[in-house]
Scaffold this motif. Structure first.
Motif, PDB file in Angstrom:
ATOM      1  N   THR A 217       1.339  -0.112  14.211  1.00  0.00           N
ATOM      2  CA  THR A 217       2.686  -0.211  13.470  1.00  0.00           C
ATOM      3  C   THR A 217       2.524  -1.566  12.823  1.00  0.00           C
ATOM      4  OG1 THR A 217       3.892   1.348  14.747  1.00  0.00           O
ATOM      5  CG2 THR A 217       5.039  -0.208  13.533  1.00  0.00           C
ATOM      6  N   THR A 218       2.730  -1.731  11.428  1.00  0.00           N
ATOM      7  CA  THR A 218       2.849  -2.829  10.724  1.00  0.00           C
ATOM      8  C   THR A 218       4.021  -3.682  11.096  1.00  0.00           C
ATOM      9  OG1 THR A 218       3.765  -2.233   8.677  1.00  0.00           O
ATOM     10  CG2 THR A 218       1.500  -1.622   8.806  1.00  0.00           C
ATOM     11  N   ASP A 219       3.959  -5.048  10.465  1.00  0.00           N
ATOM     12  CA  ASP A 219       4.765  -5.974  10.516  1.00  0.00           C
ATOM     13  C   ASP A 219       6.108  -5.525   9.627  1.00  0.00           C
ATOM     14  OD1 ASP A 219       3.684  -6.611   8.129  1.00  0.00           O
ATOM     15  OD2 ASP A 219       4.020  -8.791   8.303  1.00  0.00           O
ATOM     16  N   THR A 220       5.889  -4.496   8.770  1.00  0.00           N
ATOM     17  CA  THR A 220       6.984  -4.109   7.657  1.00  0.00           C
ATOM     18  C   THR A 220       7.428  -2.767   8.211  1.00  0.00           C
ATOM     19  OG1 THR A 220       5.057  -3.231   6.304  1.00  0.00           O
ATOM     20  CG2 THR A 220       6.023  -5.343   5.669  1.00  0.00           C
ATOM     21  N   GLY A 221       7.145  -2.300   9.572  1.00  0.00           N
ATOM     22  CA  GLY A 221       7.706  -1.246   9.973  1.00  0.00           C
ATOM     23  C   GLY A 221       7.054   0.182   9.693  1.00  0.00           C
ATOM     24  N   TRP A 222       5.764   0.070   9.163  1.00  0.00           N
ATOM     25  CA  TRP A 222       5.183   1.190   8.813  1.00  0.00           C
ATOM     26  C   TRP A 222       4.154   1.672   9.951  1.00  0.00           C
ATOM     27  CZ3 TRP A 222       6.160   4.446   4.614  1.00  0.00           C
ATOM     28  CH2 TRP A 222       7.065   3.866   3.767  1.00  0.00           C
ATOM     29  N   ARG A 223       4.221   3.068  10.403  1.00  0.00           N
ATOM     30  CA  ARG A 223       3.068   3.517  11.045  1.00  0.00           C
ATOM     31  C   ARG A 223       2.085   4.081  10.453  1.00  0.00           C
ATOM     32  NH1 ARG A 223       1.820   2.806  16.438  1.00  0.00           N
ATOM     33  NH2 ARG A 223       1.017   5.049  17.421  1.00  0.00           N
ATOM     34  N   ILE A 224       0.974   3.328  10.751  1.00  0.00           N
ATOM     35  CA  ILE A 224      -0.433   3.804  10.056  1.00  0.00           C
ATOM     36  C   ILE A 224      -1.204   4.689  10.976  1.00  0.00           C
ATOM     37  CG2 ILE A 224      -2.424   2.653   8.894  1.00  0.00           C
ATOM     38  CD1 ILE A 224       0.124   2.110   7.341  1.00  0.00           C
ATOM     39  N   ARG A 225      -1.750   5.766  10.347  1.00  0.00           N
ATOM     40  CA  ARG A 225      -2.667   6.486  11.134  1.00  0.00           C
ATOM     41  C   ARG A 225      -3.859   6.828  10.144  1.00  0.00           C
ATOM     42  NH1 ARG A 225       2.251   8.720  13.099  1.00  0.00           N
ATOM     43  NH2 ARG A 225       2.052   9.020  15.313  1.00  0.00           N
TER      44      ARG A 225
ATOM     45  N   ARG B  16       7.350   5.972   7.842  1.00  0.00           N
ATOM     46  CA  ARG B  16       8.434   5.258   8.237  1.00  0.00           C
ATOM     47  C   ARG B  16       9.734   6.115   8.084  1.00  0.00           C
ATOM     48  NH1 ARG B  16       9.864  -0.549   5.621  1.00  0.00           N
ATOM     49  NH2 ARG B  16      10.869   0.767   3.930  1.00  0.00           N
ATOM     50  N   GLN B  17      10.365   6.293   9.301  1.00  0.00           N
ATOM     51  CA  GLN B  17      11.525   7.365   9.276  1.00  0.00           C
ATOM     52  C   GLN B  17      10.917   8.721   8.612  1.00  0.00           C
ATOM     53  OE1 GLN B  17      14.599   5.352   7.432  1.00  0.00           O
ATOM     54  NE2 GLN B  17      15.018   3.759   9.082  1.00  0.00           N
ATOM     55  N   GLU B  18      11.493   9.084   7.674  1.00  0.00           N
ATOM     56  CA  GLU B  18      11.277  10.362   7.023  1.00  0.00           C
ATOM     57  C   GLU B  18      10.234  10.418   5.798  1.00  0.00           C
ATOM     58  OE1 GLU B  18      12.273  12.889   8.520  1.00  0.00           O
ATOM     59  OE2 GLU B  18      13.192  11.797   9.973  1.00  0.00           O
ATOM     60  N   THR B  19       9.673   9.086   5.731  1.00  0.00           N
ATOM     61  CA  THR B  19       9.053   8.976   4.368  1.00  0.00           C
ATOM     62  C   THR B  19       7.337   8.881   4.769  1.00  0.00           C
ATOM     63  OG1 THR B  19      10.517   7.668   3.556  1.00  0.00           O
ATOM     64  CG2 THR B  19       8.311   7.430   2.348  1.00  0.00           C
ATOM     65  N   HIS B  20       6.653   9.788   4.518  1.00  0.00           N
ATOM     66  CA  HIS B  20       5.109   9.783   4.684  1.00  0.00           C
ATOM     67  C   HIS B  20       4.414   9.715   3.431  1.00  0.00           C
ATOM     68  CE1 HIS B  20       6.347  11.384   8.429  1.00  0.00           C
ATOM     69  NE2 HIS B  20       7.312  12.309   7.907  1.00  0.00           N
ATOM     70  N   VAL B  21       3.376   8.667   3.521  1.00  0.00           N
ATOM     71  CA  VAL B  21       2.629   8.364   2.341  1.00  0.00           C
ATOM     72  C   VAL B  21       1.055   8.479   2.558  1.00  0.00           C
ATOM     73  CG1 VAL B  21       2.139   6.616   0.416  1.00  0.00           C
ATOM     74  CG2 VAL B  21       4.424   6.660   1.476  1.00  0.00           C
ATOM     75  N   PRO B  22       0.512   9.630   2.374  1.00  0.00           N
ATOM     76  CA  PRO B  22      -0.892   9.801   2.445  1.00  0.00           C
ATOM     77  C   PRO B  22      -1.665   8.760   1.451  1.00  0.00           C
ATOM     78  CG  PRO B  22       0.040  12.060   2.182  1.00  0.00           C
ATOM     79  CD  PRO B  22       1.315  10.801   1.822  1.00  0.00           C
ATOM     80  N   PHE B  23      -2.665   7.884   1.945  1.00  0.00           N
ATOM     81  CA  PHE B  23      -3.294   7.306   0.833  1.00  0.00           C
ATOM     82  C   PHE B  23      -4.809   7.237   1.069  1.00  0.00           C
ATOM     83  CE2 PHE B  23      -2.409   4.771   4.994  1.00  0.00           C
ATOM     84  CZ  PHE B  23      -3.664   4.075   4.897  1.00  0.00           C
ATOM     85  N   ARG B  24      -5.420   6.694  -0.127  1.00  0.00           N
ATOM     86  CA  ARG B  24      -6.700   6.566  -0.133  1.00  0.00           C
ATOM     87  C   ARG B  24      -7.154   5.075  -0.692  1.00  0.00           C
ATOM     88  NH1 ARG B  24     -11.668   6.745  -3.008  1.00  0.00           N
ATOM     89  NH2 ARG B  24     -13.242   7.334  -1.969  1.00  0.00           N
ATOM     90  N   MET B  25      -7.748   4.403  -0.211  1.00  0.00           N
ATOM     91  CA  MET B  25      -7.911   3.055  -0.705  1.00  0.00           C
ATOM     92  C   MET B  25      -9.562   2.462  -0.821  1.00  0.00           C
ATOM     93  SD  MET B  25      -5.834  -0.494  -0.055  1.00  0.00           S
ATOM     94  CE  MET B  25      -5.169   0.379   1.605  1.00  0.00           C
TER      95      MET B  25
END
Length: 279
Positions: A58-66, A186-195
């Protein structure tokens, strides 16, 4: 003559290799160190405190990263006798520590020592493709490395695009320095990403300097560089990412805040750590 502001990777490696050879002679004059030793070099992905997997945090901005995948090119690695000037101290206010991280230049050559690292006590003089999730927090041993017995207080490494020497393994990255894929929630928001991150020359922009350690190098031990992806996402705001209608993976490009945050964080001394395992 190569300008000190545009040091090539080859010149960088040559200078530090020379420092290692020269340091072996100089160190033989002091203390109990100075003996030539052979130790092992390894890589491991660190787990965030309280986590079971190195790819979840979990990041300092509250996002759970997997993270679902993560591959990067790193090396060479150089281990120094001098302590990191960026290492936090109990007496330094936190705000001043952070200010120093931003203002202190990455290269500090003085008193004849490249980098202010003093004598080079050990090195891994090659680059390697490292899968952050493949070993599930276990050590991937790279091989044997020459060194000088004694207390090492900091290390540095390079991040760079894959070279031809890496062959098919490097070619799979398509010329990129690092590729990460996963989901931020974060909560109900999910952001699948590629970087896909790039760390092109000059070498000053590829170096991660002054990572603090306390390693008593000796024969047969193992120095492990710990990659810390949970530190890379500090300050990353996925709420500023636009997810396509209907969902889908978001390709985080250099114009996004998250990409810029990672580009800065991965080159900070907090992005990596080092541990020593005696024989």
């Amino acid at each position: 003559m190569t300008s000190p502001l545009h040091t090539t990777r080859r010149a960088f490696t040559w200078m530090l290799g020379t420092a290692l050879v020269g340091g072996a002679s100089a160190c033989g004059l002091s203390g109990t160190g100075g003996r030539g030793v052979i130790f092992r070099m390894g890589l491991r992905t660190a787990k965030a405190p309280g986590e079971e997997s190195p790819g979840e945090f979990t990041t300092d901005t509250g996002w759970r990263i997997r993270l679902s995948s993560g591959v990067m090119v790193l090396g060479p690695i150089y281990i120094f006798e001098n302590a990191s000037p960026l290492e936090p101290t109990a007496s330094a206010p936190r705000v001043l520590q952070r200010l120093g991280q931003w203002l202190l230049p990455t290269a500090h050559a003085h008193d004849g020592h490249f980098f202010s690292g003093g004598t080079v006590l050990g090195e891994w003089d090659r680059e390697v493709v490292f899968d952050l999730l493949e070993e599930a927090g276990e050590v991937r041993e790279l091989g044997r490395s020459p060194g000088i017995a004694g207390l090492a207080r900091s290390f540095s490494l390079l991040l760079q695009p894959p070279s031809r020497a890496l062959g098919a393994e490097g070619a799979a990255l398509g010329g990129r320095s690092m590729i990460l894929e996963g989901t931020a929630s974060r909560q109900e928001t999910h952001v699948p990403f590629r970087m896909a991150l790039d760390f092109p020359p000059p070498v000053e922009l590829q170096r991660v300097d002054f990572v603090p350690i306390a390693a008593e190098l000796d024969e047969g031990g193992r120095f492990v560089v710990e990659v810390q992806p949970h530190r890379w996402f500090d300050g990353a705001h996925f709420d500023r990412v636009t997810v396509p209608e209907g969902g889908g993976v978001v390709d985080l490009t250099p114009d996004t805040q998250v990409y810029r945050a990672l580009t800065l964080n991965v080159r900070r001394y907090t992005a990596f750590a080092g541990t020593w395992e005696p024989a």
